[in-house]
Design an enzyme around this catalytic site. Structure first.
Site, PDB file in Angstrom:
ATOM      1  N   GLY A 196       0.814  -1.228  -0.124  1.00 28.43           N
ATOM      2  CA  GLY A 196       0.055   0.043   0.154  1.00 28.43           C
ATOM      3  C   GLY A 196       0.711   1.301  -0.151  1.00 28.43           C
ATOM      4  O   GLY A 196       0.309   2.320  -0.537  1.00 28.43           O
ATOM      5  N   ASN A 220      -7.248   4.652   9.503  1.00 27.44           N
ATOM      6  CA  ASN A 220      -7.143   3.566  10.173  1.00 27.44           C
ATOM      7  C   ASN A 220      -7.160   3.556  11.738  1.00 27.44           C
ATOM      8  O   ASN A 220      -7.209   2.543  12.306  1.00 27.44           O
ATOM      9  CB  ASN A 220      -5.621   3.050   9.806  1.00 27.44           C
ATOM     10  N   GLN A 225      -7.933   0.644   4.093  1.00 24.06           N
ATOM     11  CA  GLN A 225      -8.593   0.105   5.280  1.00 24.06           C
ATOM     12  C   GLN A 225     -10.235  -0.319   4.783  1.00 24.06           C
ATOM     13  O   GLN A 225     -10.903  -0.847   5.728  1.00 24.06           O
ATOM     14  CB  GLN A 225      -8.871   1.248   6.361  1.00 24.06           C
ATOM     15  N   SER A 235      -4.100  -2.589  -0.259  1.00 23.37           N
ATOM     16  CA  SER A 235      -2.775  -3.281   0.246  1.00 23.37           C
ATOM     17  C   SER A 235      -3.492  -4.701   0.835  1.00 23.37           C
ATOM     18  O   SER A 235      -4.497  -4.932   1.609  1.00 23.37           O
ATOM     19  CB  SER A 235      -2.390  -2.679   1.885  1.00 23.37           C
ATOM     20  N   HIS A 242      -2.444  -7.334   2.528  1.00 23.44           N
ATOM     21  CA  HIS A 242      -2.394  -7.815   4.141  1.00 23.44           C
ATOM     22  C   HIS A 242      -3.475  -7.202   5.076  1.00 23.44           C
ATOM     23  O   HIS A 242      -3.611  -7.847   6.090  1.00 23.44           O
ATOM     24  CB  HIS A 242      -1.038  -7.893   4.825  1.00 23.44           C
ATOM     25  N   THR A 263      10.634  -7.314 -10.853  1.00 28.26           N
ATOM     26  CA  THR A 263      10.246  -8.836 -11.093  1.00 28.26           C
ATOM     27  C   THR A 263       9.198  -9.039 -10.487  1.00 28.26           C
ATOM     28  O   THR A 263       9.087  -8.819  -9.266  1.00 28.26           O
ATOM     29  CB  THR A 263      11.372 -10.077 -11.236  1.00 28.26           C
ATOM     30  N   CYS A 291       4.878   5.263  22.833  1.00 25.93           N
ATOM     31  CA  CYS A 291       5.972   5.646  23.405  1.00 25.93           C
ATOM     32  C   CYS A 291       7.145   5.743  22.556  1.00 25.93           C
ATOM     33  O   CYS A 291       7.691   5.106  22.092  1.00 25.93           O
ATOM     34  CB  CYS A 291       6.413   4.565  24.562  1.00 25.93           C
TER      35      CYS A 291
END
Ligand code: PLP
Length: 390
Positions: free
Chosen positions: A72, A154, A182, A202, A204, A240, A329
């Protein structure tokens, strides 16, 4: 110990078993380079064509409008920088309009363009994360050549009025890109109904493997490459082809297309279960749209006043539940994300953000139990430390 409950599908998803099965021959057997003329090359080429058609069906567009990309992030970068190269080469104006809540893979290219002679307008958002269409119209100048607004956020799940924005862009003849990472596979994304110029997704996020993405580019829209090499993907994405992942992407698109209505209903149901349990705890507040119909299906985001993001994740993890937070953090200091700042949350609330995102493999029972546990965790983290007596 049983496997943790995974409620972080906005971060990534499990690869669907049917996707694994479709990919296996392209990992285990001789797989040719799709550019080779021999038997194995032709087999690979054919597999890419099948996958392209499967993704095109999901987006209701032409296969020629689908480009496979490494992820993405590459799709978004090319959608902005590749278009910017074309605009510069053709004197189309150097003004980009985007929003303050975009993913870093859009904000990054925007900052790069800004540092290289472009004017960039970052549209603000309201308290629920929506950009204003009248504000967008006001921001357009004669130099505006790119608009890039994400379909859905997201972190806080806000689904933008993409159809309206696309209308505005079309009316003014301005290239409009949307980061739809999303939403694809969770809601209808129809390229005949919504007239965007380019759209990123994307693999995944929709049960294909990590490291494969797609850029839809509407026929007749010009982009120039930002990576140079062997001219694959009609010159736009050199490198490729990753045949197994492309095959996986195609299979995931086929599954998503086949089960879209069922998936959306299922995710809406899980979202309702989780929201109800969490909001039953005094003090917990939703972030992003309150109306679930205006959120990404399956996505719940809240603030836990008095808690800190890292503690929320770790305490939930100790209870065997995987979720995420927009407050992380950095060098020992907890900082709310730019999205949480953009929706003007008071700092002490923004520090305690939590995102719970359910996916197709989660069940009602699992979400009900996990949400009950999370409610307990959040409640305990909200408790103020007892006053020290001397
Ligand atoms: N855009 C959005 C809205 C995202 O949530 C993500 C990933 O989290 C991306 C872009 C980047 O996608 P990828 O991880 O495939 O590079």
């Amino acid at each position: 110990m049983t496997n943790p409950v995974y409620l972080d599908t906005s971060a990534t998803t499990k690869v669907h078993p049917d996707v694994v099965e479709a990919m296996l021959p392209f990992l285990q057997e001789t797989v040719g380079n799709a550019s080779s003329l021999h038997f194995y090359g032709r087999k690979s080429h054919e597999a890419v064509d099948v996958a392209r058609a499967q993704v095109a069906k999901l987006l209701n567009c032409q296969p020629e409008e689908i480009y496979f990309t490494p992820c993405g992030t590459y799709s978004n970068n090319t959608a902005l920088l590749g278009r910017a190269r074309f605009c510069e080469a053709n004197d189309l104006g150097k003004h980009l309009i985007t929003s303050v809540v975009e993913h870093p893979s859009v904000i990054g290219p925007a900052k790069y363009l800004e540092a290289n002679g472009w004017k960039v307008t970052y549209l603000p958002v309201d308290k629920e994360g929506f950009v204003s269409v009248p504000e967008l119209k006001k921001a357009i100048t004669k130099d505006t050549s790119i608009i890039s607004i994400m379909w859905a956020n997201n972190e806080i799940g806000t689904v933008q009025p993409i159809a309206e924005i696309a209308e505005v862009a079309k009316e003014k003849n301005i290239y409009f890109h949307t980061d739809a990472v999303q939403v694809v596979g969770k809601m209808e994304v129809d390229m005949q109904a919504i007239l965007v110029s380019a759209l990123a997704l994307s693999g995944h996020k929709l049960n294909a493997p990590k490291g494969i993405g797609v850029l839809f580019v509407r026929g007749g829209t010009n982009l120039m490459p930002i990576v140079f090499g062997g001219g694959q993907e009609r010159g736009l994405f050199a490198g490729t082809e990753n045949i197994a992942s492309i095959v996986g992407m195609g299979k995931a698109a086929e599954i998503a297309h086949r089960s879209l209505a069922k998936t959306e209903k299922h995710l809406r149901n899980l979202q309702a279960i989780i929201t109800e349990k969490l909001l039953a705890v005094d003090g917990i507040k939703i972030t992003g749209p309150k109306d679930p119909e205006l959120r990404v299906p399956g996505h719940v985001s809240v603030v836990v006043p008095g808690a800190q993001g890292d503690a929320i994740i770790l305490q939930s993890d100790l209870k065997n539940i995987c979720i995420s937070s927009g407050s992380a953090c950095h060098s020992g200091v907890i900082e709310p994300s730019s999205v949480l700042k953009a929706i003007a949350l008071p700092r002490e609330e923004a520090l305690g953000s939590a995102r719970i995102s359910a996916g197709i493999f989660n069940t009602d029972k699992e979400c009900r139990e996990a949400a009950e546990t999370l409610a307990g965790v959040f409640k305990s983290l909200m408790k103020k430390p007892a006053a020290v007596k001397y």
